[in-house]
Design a protein around this motif. Sequence first.
Motif, PDB file in Angstrom:
ATOM      1  N   VAL A  10       5.088  25.251  25.134  1.00  0.00           N
ATOM      2  CA  VAL A  10       5.830  26.352  24.526  1.00  0.00           C
ATOM      3  C   VAL A  10       6.378  25.895  23.185  1.00  0.00           C
ATOM      4  N   GLN A  11       6.100  26.671  22.148  1.00  0.00           N
ATOM      5  CA  GLN A  11       6.582  26.346  20.803  1.00  0.00           C
ATOM      6  C   GLN A  11       7.513  27.440  20.293  1.00  0.00           C
ATOM      7  N   PHE A  12       8.565  27.024  19.629  1.00  0.00           N
ATOM      8  CA  PHE A  12       9.463  27.990  18.983  1.00  0.00           C
ATOM      9  C   PHE A  12      10.178  27.293  17.836  1.00  0.00           C
ATOM     10  N   GLY A  13      10.901  28.066  17.050  1.00  0.00           N
ATOM     11  CA  GLY A  13      11.635  27.521  15.908  1.00  0.00           C
ATOM     12  C   GLY A  13      13.042  27.099  16.287  1.00  0.00           C
ATOM     13  N   SER A  14      13.951  27.191  15.333  1.00  0.00           N
ATOM     14  CA  SER A  14      15.330  26.738  15.548  1.00  0.00           C
ATOM     15  C   SER A  14      16.140  27.794  16.289  1.00  0.00           C
ATOM     16  N   ALA A  15      16.350  27.555  17.573  1.00  0.00           N
ATOM     17  CA  ALA A  15      17.139  28.480  18.385  1.00  0.00           C
ATOM     18  C   ALA A  15      18.626  28.226  18.166  1.00  0.00           C
ATOM     19  N   ALA A  16      19.417  29.250  18.430  1.00  0.00           N
ATOM     20  CA  ALA A  16      20.863  29.158  18.211  1.00  0.00           C
ATOM     21  C   ALA A  16      21.534  28.407  19.355  1.00  0.00           C
ATOM     22  N   THR A  17      21.277  27.116  19.412  1.00  0.00           N
ATOM     23  CA  THR A  17      21.927  26.221  20.380  1.00  0.00           C
ATOM     24  C   THR A  17      22.593  25.096  19.597  1.00  0.00           C
ATOM     25  N   ASN A  18      23.087  24.095  20.303  1.00  0.00           N
ATOM     26  CA  ASN A  18      23.716  22.955  19.622  1.00  0.00           C
ATOM     27  C   ASN A  18      22.713  21.889  19.198  1.00  0.00           C
ATOM     28  N   PHE A  19      21.424  22.184  19.305  1.00  0.00           N
ATOM     29  CA  PHE A  19      20.425  21.158  19.010  1.00  0.00           C
ATOM     30  C   PHE A  19      20.556  20.625  17.587  1.00  0.00           C
ATOM     31  N   GLN A  20      20.638  21.526  16.612  1.00  0.00           N
ATOM     32  CA  GLN A  20      20.731  21.079  15.216  1.00  0.00           C
ATOM     33  C   GLN A  20      22.015  20.281  14.960  1.00  0.00           C
ATOM     34  N   LYS A  21      23.087  20.652  15.637  1.00  0.00           N
ATOM     35  CA  LYS A  21      24.350  19.922  15.472  1.00  0.00           C
ATOM     36  C   LYS A  21      24.256  18.500  16.017  1.00  0.00           C
ATOM     37  N   LEU A  63       0.260  32.054   9.102  1.00  0.00           N
ATOM     38  CA  LEU A  63       0.030  31.681   7.703  1.00  0.00           C
ATOM     39  C   LEU A  63      -0.834  30.431   7.604  1.00  0.00           C
ATOM     40  N   ARG A  64      -0.551  29.454   8.460  1.00  0.00           N
ATOM     41  CA  ARG A  64      -1.330  28.211   8.429  1.00  0.00           C
ATOM     42  C   ARG A  64      -2.811  28.499   8.702  1.00  0.00           C
ATOM     43  N   ARG A  65      -3.065  29.341   9.674  1.00  0.00           N
ATOM     44  CA  ARG A  65      -4.443  29.665  10.020  1.00  0.00           C
ATOM     45  C   ARG A  65      -5.120  30.511   8.949  1.00  0.00           C
ATOM     46  N   ALA A  66      -4.394  31.490   8.416  1.00  0.00           N
ATOM     47  CA  ALA A  66      -4.987  32.432   7.471  1.00  0.00           C
ATOM     48  C   ALA A  66      -5.198  31.838   6.086  1.00  0.00           C
ATOM     49  N   LEU A  67      -4.248  31.010   5.645  1.00  0.00           N
ATOM     50  CA  LEU A  67      -4.286  30.515   4.278  1.00  0.00           C
ATOM     51  C   LEU A  67      -5.020  29.189   4.128  1.00  0.00           C
ATOM     52  N   GLY A  68      -5.131  28.443   5.217  1.00  0.00           N
ATOM     53  CA  GLY A  68      -5.717  27.117   5.116  1.00  0.00           C
ATOM     54  C   GLY A  68      -4.674  26.101   4.688  1.00  0.00           C
ATOM     55  N   TYR A  69      -5.011  24.826   4.864  1.00  0.00           N
ATOM     56  CA  TYR A  69      -4.027  23.765   4.646  1.00  0.00           C
ATOM     57  C   TYR A  69      -3.515  23.721   3.219  1.00  0.00           C
ATOM     58  N   ARG A  74      -1.122  27.571  25.195  1.00  0.00           N
ATOM     59  CA  ARG A  74       0.039  27.405  24.323  1.00  0.00           C
ATOM     60  C   ARG A  74       0.710  28.759  24.134  1.00  0.00           C
ATOM     61  N   TYR A  75       2.035  28.761  24.224  1.00  0.00           N
ATOM     62  CA  TYR A  75       2.797  29.988  24.018  1.00  0.00           C
ATOM     63  C   TYR A  75       3.717  29.795  22.811  1.00  0.00           C
ATOM     64  N   THR A  76       3.659  30.709  21.865  1.00  0.00           N
ATOM     65  CA  THR A  76       4.504  30.643  20.675  1.00  0.00           C
ATOM     66  C   THR A  76       5.510  31.783  20.736  1.00  0.00           C
ATOM     67  N   ILE A  77       6.790  31.453  20.552  1.00  0.00           N
ATOM     68  CA  ILE A  77       7.860  32.436  20.738  1.00  0.00           C
ATOM     69  C   ILE A  77       8.676  32.573  19.462  1.00  0.00           C
ATOM     70  N   GLY A  78       8.937  33.802  19.064  1.00  0.00           N
ATOM     71  CA  GLY A  78       9.814  34.055  17.929  1.00  0.00           C
ATOM     72  C   GLY A  78       9.062  34.362  16.647  1.00  0.00           C
ATOM     73  N   PHE A  79       9.714  35.122  15.789  1.00  0.00           N
ATOM     74  CA  PHE A  79       9.095  35.551  14.532  1.00  0.00           C
ATOM     75  C   PHE A  79       8.743  34.365  13.637  1.00  0.00           C
ATOM     76  N   ASP A  80       9.677  33.446  13.462  1.00  0.00           N
ATOM     77  CA  ASP A  80       9.446  32.311  12.561  1.00  0.00           C
ATOM     78  C   ASP A  80       8.231  31.494  12.983  1.00  0.00           C
ATOM     79  N   ALA A  81       8.173  31.152  14.261  1.00  0.00           N
ATOM     80  CA  ALA A  81       7.085  30.314  14.754  1.00  0.00           C
ATOM     81  C   ALA A  81       5.747  31.024  14.627  1.00  0.00           C
ATOM     82  N   ASN A  82       5.707  32.287  15.006  1.00  0.00           N
ATOM     83  CA  ASN A  82       4.452  33.037  14.917  1.00  0.00           C
ATOM     84  C   ASN A  82       4.008  33.236  13.481  1.00  0.00           C
ATOM     85  N   LEU A  83       4.965  33.453  12.583  1.00  0.00           N
ATOM     86  CA  LEU A  83       4.628  33.610  11.167  1.00  0.00           C
ATOM     87  C   LEU A  83       4.033  32.327  10.603  1.00  0.00           C
TER      88      LEU A  83
END
Length: 270
Positions: free
Chosen positions: A173-184, A252-258, A239-248
Amino acid sequence: MKNILITGAASGIGKETALHFAKNGWNVIATVHFVHEKEYFNNIPNIKCYTLDVTSSESIDNAKREILKDFDTIDTIINNAGVGYRSFVELSDDHNIDNIVNVNWLGVVKVSRAFIPIFRKQKYGQFINISSIAGLVNLPLGSFYHSTKQAVESFSECMAYELLDFNISIATVQFGSAATNFQKNVTYSEHSNIKSYNNLMKKITDLLHKKTAKNVDLTPKIVQKLFSITENPTKNFKRYTIGFDANLMITLRRALGYRIFNFIIRKATL
């Protein structure tokens, strides 16, 4: 009732997931790193806590013995325990490199290795390994965190081939920065006298904190998706991707190329 084991259940996604599963009729085997963290689940129905250090094979084996005394079967294991380390390669140190590798990657390896025999004996089981969008897309200052999450992705896919004949499902499971204390709680490299490094550290840290603050609805989405995955395990690796940021980012990576994607990342972060 079904039984689910969640590592790193004392806080963040792990804790919210444990509470959600318990509320929805599952028995939750919540593993925590420190004994005092068991108090977080006092008097909550369907949650039983065990101390388990994912970096220690001895700790995992001890917890496994205690868990199997209380539960005849385990339906799902969510390898959730994880830490962050934001550092320049030049300024990194052995202790923090070892720690993030031991927790984020080898922790998944060791817990999976310990419980595969249980799943084989049962003739069913499911591993859900928490990765990150960082496991598929690279950003500045993520050399160590991204590497461990990419390792989780590769490890999980390889393991899925091995276990296909035993009715054991594997997902990441992949996702971006969730609103938890992880970043802190992220560990940083020491402050440098290199101006470029200091400016980039501030820019990336501010960007990630800003993203985290905006993603207020991401944690419930992750928890709901984890519940859905456990209720409907797939035979083949997924693989499961969750959230707007992660899916975007993945789109983009797939569509635009490296090359074009890399240019966009440089413009946005450097």
